[in-house]
Enzyme design. Structure first.
Site, PDB file in Angstrom:
ATOM      1  N   HIS A 139       1.517   4.280  -2.914  1.00 17.62           N
ATOM      2  CA  HIS A 139       1.478   5.751  -2.813  1.00 17.62           C
ATOM      3  C   HIS A 139       2.736   6.363  -3.419  1.00 17.62           C
ATOM      4  O   HIS A 139       2.673   7.358  -4.134  1.00 17.62           O
ATOM      5  CB  HIS A 139       1.379   6.201  -1.357  1.00 17.62           C
ATOM      6  CG  HIS A 139       0.015   6.055  -0.757  1.00 17.62           C
ATOM      7  ND1 HIS A 139      -1.134   6.413  -1.414  1.00 17.62           N
ATOM      8  CD2 HIS A 139      -0.370   5.603   0.457  1.00 17.62           C
ATOM      9  CE1 HIS A 139      -2.189   6.189  -0.625  1.00 17.62           C
ATOM     10  NE2 HIS A 139      -1.750   5.677   0.520  1.00 17.62           N
ATOM     11  N   HIS A 160       0.837  -1.211   0.000  1.00 19.34           N
ATOM     12  CA  HIS A 160       0.000   0.000   0.000  1.00 19.34           C
ATOM     13  C   HIS A 160       0.874   1.264   0.000  1.00 19.34           C
ATOM     14  O   HIS A 160       0.663   2.168  -0.807  1.00 19.34           O
ATOM     15  CB  HIS A 160      -0.910  -0.032   1.235  1.00 19.34           C
ATOM     16  CG  HIS A 160      -1.809   1.152   1.384  1.00 19.34           C
ATOM     17  ND1 HIS A 160      -3.147   1.122   1.035  1.00 19.34           N
ATOM     18  CD2 HIS A 160      -1.576   2.413   1.837  1.00 19.34           C
ATOM     19  CE1 HIS A 160      -3.688   2.315   1.277  1.00 19.34           C
ATOM     20  NE2 HIS A 160      -2.757   3.122   1.776  1.00 19.34           N
ATOM     21  N   GLU A 161       1.846   1.306   0.905  1.00 18.22           N
ATOM     22  CA  GLU A 161       2.682   2.515   1.008  1.00 18.22           C
ATOM     23  C   GLU A 161       3.548   2.690  -0.241  1.00 18.22           C
ATOM     24  O   GLU A 161       3.705   3.814  -0.733  1.00 18.22           O
ATOM     25  CB  GLU A 161       3.541   2.474   2.275  1.00 18.22           C
ATOM     26  CG  GLU A 161       2.749   2.445   3.586  1.00 18.22           C
ATOM     27  CD  GLU A 161       1.663   3.510   3.699  1.00 18.22           C
ATOM     28  OE1 GLU A 161       1.759   4.558   3.037  1.00 18.22           O
ATOM     29  OE2 GLU A 161       0.699   3.280   4.447  1.00 18.22           O
ATOM     30  N   CYS A 179      -6.497  -3.648  -7.529  1.00 20.42           N
ATOM     31  CA  CYS A 179      -7.655  -3.860  -8.402  1.00 20.42           C
ATOM     32  C   CYS A 179      -7.223  -3.518  -9.837  1.00 20.42           C
ATOM     33  O   CYS A 179      -6.135  -2.976 -10.052  1.00 20.42           O
ATOM     34  CB  CYS A 179      -8.833  -2.989  -7.961  1.00 20.42           C
ATOM     35  SG  CYS A 179      -8.594  -1.232  -8.325  1.00 20.42           S
TER      36      CYS A 179
END
Ligand code: ZN
Ligand code: ZN
Length: 181
Positions: free
Chosen positions: A136, A132-133, A167
């Site tokens: 970003h 996730h990080e 996704c």
């Protein structure tokens, strides 16, 4: 110098098998070679005695200043409890479209919530946070597809509900970012 690859900067004691697996999984997710280096700094100066937590903004700056120069993306993997001033705690944070992020296993442990430890679950949670990080850092914003790794989350339960992958929409955006320049 041409910047290549993703560096994992490791603070504290992680099992070698845990780090090897993480390196492989990050390599698969982002299609860049991954290297693992220890964080050699004393992080005590980043401890906030009032909150009994570590200052995530300053740790991010440290990783950025001292470890990020040679890599495309760099992420610090921490054992300690991280905070930013406006939140009780964070699992991780990254510079949006920047080169650096940090993440911690501290709040991902079952033991933190009075449950029996589960190393497999801990790994799964941490992998999602780290991806996730890094997402970003590669320019991805939060996504509301329930299973997408870019879905934001406040609690470990939120992390458990999503998957460790992107996704279709986020994967397409990442693909563009990975193959730019
Ligand atoms: Zn996020
Ligand atoms: Zn998504």
């Amino acid at each position: 110098m041409e910047k290549k690859g993703i560096t994992l900067v490791v603070q504290g004691r992680f099992e070698k098998t845990f780090l090897d697996q993480m390196a492989r999984d990050i390599e698969t997710a982002f299609e860049w070679p991954v290297s693992v280096v220890p964080l050699t700094h004393d992080i005590l100066p980043f401890f906030d005695a009032t909150r009994k937590q570590y200052d995530a903004n300053r740790l991010l700056q440290l990783v950025h200043a001292d470890y990020a120069a040679g890599s495309l993306k760099t992420i610090g993997l921490f054992q300690v409890d991280l905070f930013i001033p406006i939140l009780t705690y964070i699992f991780g944070q990254a510079q949006y479209k920047g080169s650096t992020g940090i993440a911690s296993v501290y709040r991902l442990r079952n033991e933190q919530y009075g449950m029996a430890g589960n190393e497999r679950l801990l790994y799964e949670r941490f992998r999602k946070v780290v991806i996730h990080e890094l997402g970003h850092a590669f320019g991805l914003i939060h996504c509301h597809v329930p299973i997408c790794v870019m879905r934001p989350g406040t609690y470990v339960e939120d992390i458990d509900q999503k998957k460790h992958f992107f996704c279709n929409k986020c994967a397409a955006e990442l693909e563009l970012a990975l193959h730019k320049d």
